[in-house]
Design a protein around this motif. Structure first.
Motif, PDB file in Angstrom:
ATOM      1  N   LYS A  88     -38.798  35.328  -4.392  1.00 25.38           N
ATOM      2  CA  LYS A  88     -39.615  35.926  -3.346  1.00 25.38           C
ATOM      3  C   LYS A  88     -38.762  36.325  -2.142  1.00 25.38           C
ATOM      4  CE  LYS A  88     -42.786  33.331  -1.208  1.00 25.38           C
ATOM      5  NZ  LYS A  88     -44.010  32.548  -0.995  1.00 25.38           N
ATOM      6  N   SER A  89     -37.770  35.482  -1.800  1.00 24.52           N
ATOM      7  CA  SER A  89     -36.883  35.805  -0.681  1.00 24.52           C
ATOM      8  C   SER A  89     -35.594  35.003  -0.789  1.00 24.52           C
ATOM      9  CB  SER A  89     -37.558  35.520   0.666  1.00 24.52           C
ATOM     10  OG  SER A  89     -37.758  34.140   0.847  1.00 24.52           O
TER      11      SER A  89
ATOM     12  N   TRP B 211     -31.418  39.305   4.918  1.00 23.93           N
ATOM     13  CA  TRP B 211     -32.424  38.593   4.131  1.00 23.93           C
ATOM     14  C   TRP B 211     -33.089  39.616   3.228  1.00 23.93           C
ATOM     15  CZ3 TRP B 211     -34.979  33.604   4.638  1.00 23.93           C
ATOM     16  CH2 TRP B 211     -34.263  32.710   5.425  1.00 23.93           C
TER      17      TRP B 211
ATOM     18  N   PHE C 278     -36.516  40.319   0.739  1.00 19.95           N
ATOM     19  CA  PHE C 278     -37.883  39.902   0.427  1.00 19.95           C
ATOM     20  C   PHE C 278     -38.422  40.791  -0.689  1.00 19.95           C
ATOM     21  CE2 PHE C 278     -37.049  38.843   4.819  1.00 19.95           C
ATOM     22  CZ  PHE C 278     -37.548  37.555   4.935  1.00 19.95           C
ATOM     23  N   TRP C 279     -38.885  40.168  -1.766  1.00 21.70           N
ATOM     24  CA  TRP C 279     -39.453  40.887  -2.896  1.00 21.70           C
ATOM     25  C   TRP C 279     -40.951  40.666  -2.934  1.00 21.70           C
ATOM     26  CZ3 TRP C 279     -34.904  38.235  -3.153  1.00 21.70           C
ATOM     27  CH2 TRP C 279     -33.780  38.909  -3.636  1.00 21.70           C
TER      28      TRP C 279
END
Length: 114
Positions: A68-69, A82, A84-85
């Motif tokens: 997720k991240s 960073w 993020f998906w």
């Protein structure tokens, strides 16, 4: 009396279900590795603490195990890039002292073509 017993049992069961799972903590040199889990046993997030502050790489996963991240902490602050998906996009967020400095996003269609 019966009503009091039922209310007591309900209160105890509510408190039991409301408690979050505690993380697994492991000493790694001068760092403490923390692993948090979902109720289904999948890893929720994993990273390190140093002197009680977030430190180094942290990775978060959704409940089915997909990333997720991922990002970095330095002395408790978000730093650097960073990622993020989610189901439809990937976002790259640049942090400086835990503040967003820049954001780039890609839609799922564009990612599939690369």
């Amino acid at each position: 009396m019966k009503k009091i017993m039922i209310l007591g049992a309900l209160a105890i069961s509510a408190l039991t279900f409301a408690q979050a799972k505690k993380p697994i903590l492991e000493q790694e040199g001068n760092l403490v590795k923390a692993t948090y889990y979902y109720d289904n046993g999948q890893i929720q997030q994993q990273g390190h603490f140093k002197d009680g502050k977030l430190e180094g790489s942290w990775v978060a996963y959704n409940s089915n195990g997909s990333k997720k991240s991922i990002g970095e902490y330095t002395d408790g602050e978000k730093t650097g890039k960073w990622f993020f998906w989610n189901d439809k996009s990937l976002s790259e967020v640049d942090y400086s002292k835990s503040r967003v400095a820049n954001v780039k996003s890609w839609k799922q269609d564009a990612l599939a073509k690369n």
